[in-house]
Design an enzyme around this catalytic site. Structure first.
Site, PDB file in Angstrom:
ATOM      1  N   ASP A   1       0.887  -1.167   0.000  1.00 13.41           N
ATOM      2  CA  ASP A   1       0.000   0.000   0.000  1.00 13.41           C
ATOM      3  C   ASP A   1       0.919   1.209   0.000  1.00 13.41           C
ATOM      4  O   ASP A   1       1.738   1.367   0.924  1.00 13.41           O
ATOM      5  CB  ASP A   1      -0.878   0.029   1.256  1.00 13.41           C
ATOM      6  CG  ASP A   1      -1.952  -1.051   1.263  1.00 13.41           C
ATOM      7  OD1 ASP A   1      -1.969  -1.884   0.346  1.00 13.41           O
ATOM      8  OD2 ASP A   1      -2.763  -1.060   2.207  1.00 13.41           O
TER       9      ASP A   1
ATOM     10  N   SER B   1       8.469   3.629   4.574  1.00 11.57           N
ATOM     11  CA  SER B   1       9.700   3.718   3.795  1.00 11.57           C
ATOM     12  C   SER B   1       9.380   3.625   2.307  1.00 11.57           C
ATOM     13  O   SER B   1       8.292   4.017   1.885  1.00 11.57           O
ATOM     14  CB  SER B   1      10.686   2.637   4.214  1.00 11.57           C
ATOM     15  OG  SER B   1      11.965   2.945   3.706  1.00 11.57           O
TER      16      SER B   1
ATOM     17  N   HIS C   1       4.877  -7.612  -0.194  1.00 12.56           N
ATOM     18  CA  HIS C   1       4.465  -8.907  -0.737  1.00 12.56           C
ATOM     19  C   HIS C   1       5.076  -9.157  -2.109  1.00 12.56           C
ATOM     20  O   HIS C   1       5.524  -8.222  -2.787  1.00 12.56           O
ATOM     21  CB  HIS C   1       2.937  -8.958  -0.851  1.00 12.56           C
ATOM     22  CG  HIS C   1       2.226  -8.849   0.455  1.00 12.56           C
ATOM     23  ND1 HIS C   1       1.680  -9.921   1.108  1.00 12.56           N
ATOM     24  CD2 HIS C   1       1.970  -7.757   1.240  1.00 12.56           C
ATOM     25  CE1 HIS C   1       1.115  -9.523   2.236  1.00 12.56           C
ATOM     26  NE2 HIS C   1       1.274  -8.210   2.340  1.00 12.56           N
TER      27      HIS C   1
END
Length: 268
Positions: free
Chosen positions: A77, A237, A135
């Site tokens: 995200d 980050s 992911h």
């Protein structure tokens, strides 16, 4: 040790402290309210025993992902701060601020630099309020993990616009990946207050420590499936993805928010 690393280590100690439940509840609720976190896919804030637990929260509700085997999905995200085609080996940190793939990946990846010339790239910025896990964007083989110690400058838009070579100077972890004999890299960039970057498949990796030497881990057979959790940032980050030339067609997502599971590119 750079001052940004020291600050991040002290913040990390605070974030991993498990305070008495009534104090932790105040801290967690304050963090959620201050940043405006959407917790609809996650557990109640009081469930998390430390601020780190809240930062690195797992999804409590399974996320739908694009399962087309020819599609790369967003690994996080995040907000797309830059994307496009490399000019030879140059890509953009932000508009008007170039740096080279060679500097980011270091000479340890030199044998692959020609493949990446004129390839594609995309920068994913995770703010402190985002879901912090990353992911697999597609089924792939991990060939190498390279851990490069460095500084921990902030990676928000303010710093992207003023700190030259930010992604080259900051601590980072590089994954060298192969899908259908095509090469791509995922670069996980540390930042201020990121006490640690965790990789679930390689527990030996320790970031934001006194280690100053580059660490390399090579794999004969290390496969991951699209959507698998690779690890997590302990705070917000950036992830940078770089694909070899003529391997993908990326979506134009500049200055847009994306969710883990959404399409970002298609294989050619």
């Amino acid at each position: 040790m750079h001052i940004t690393n020291i600050i991040s280590q002290y913040f990390g100690k605070f974030a991993k402290t498990k305070f008495p439940s009534f104090i932790q509840k105040i801290i967690n609720n304050g963090y959620v309210k201050f940043l405006g976190l959407n917790m609809s896919e996650f557990r109640n804030p009081k469930f998390y025993k430390s601020l780190n637990d809240l930062f690195t929260r797992e999804l409590a509700i399974a996320r739908e992902i694009n399962k087309d085997e020819n599609v790369f999905i967003s690994p996080t995200d995040s907000f797309i701060t830059q994307c496009g085609t490399l000019e030879k080996d140059l890509l953009l940190q932000i508009k008007g601020m170039e740096y080279s793939v060679e500097d980011m990946l270091t000479y340890h990846c030199a044998e692959n630099f020609k493949k990446l010339n004129n390839g594609s790239y995309m920068n994913f910025y995770l703010s402190p309020k985002d879901y912090h896990r990353y992911h697999a964007p597609i089924d792939f083989e991990i060939k190498r993990l390279i851990h490069i110690p460095g500084k921990l400058y902030p990676v928000n838009l303010k710093y992207l616009n003023k700190q030259i070579d930010l992604f080259v100077e900051n601590e980072r972890v590089i994954l060298e990946c192969i899908n259908d004999n095509k090469l791509f890299y995922m670069v996980f960039v540390g930042a201020l207050n990121v006490g640690q970057m965790v990789f679930t498949f390689e527990p030996k990796v320790e970031t934001n420590t006194d280690i100053r030497d580059i660490q390399i881990y090579e794999y004969e057979e290390k496969s991951v499936k699209k959507g698998d959790c690779l690890g997590y940032f302990k705070m917000g980050s950036t992830v940078v993805m770089v694909w070899e030339e003529n391997s993908v067609e990326i979506n134009n997502l500049l200055n847009q928010s994306v969710k883990f599971g959404e399409k970002i590119a298609s294989k050619k």
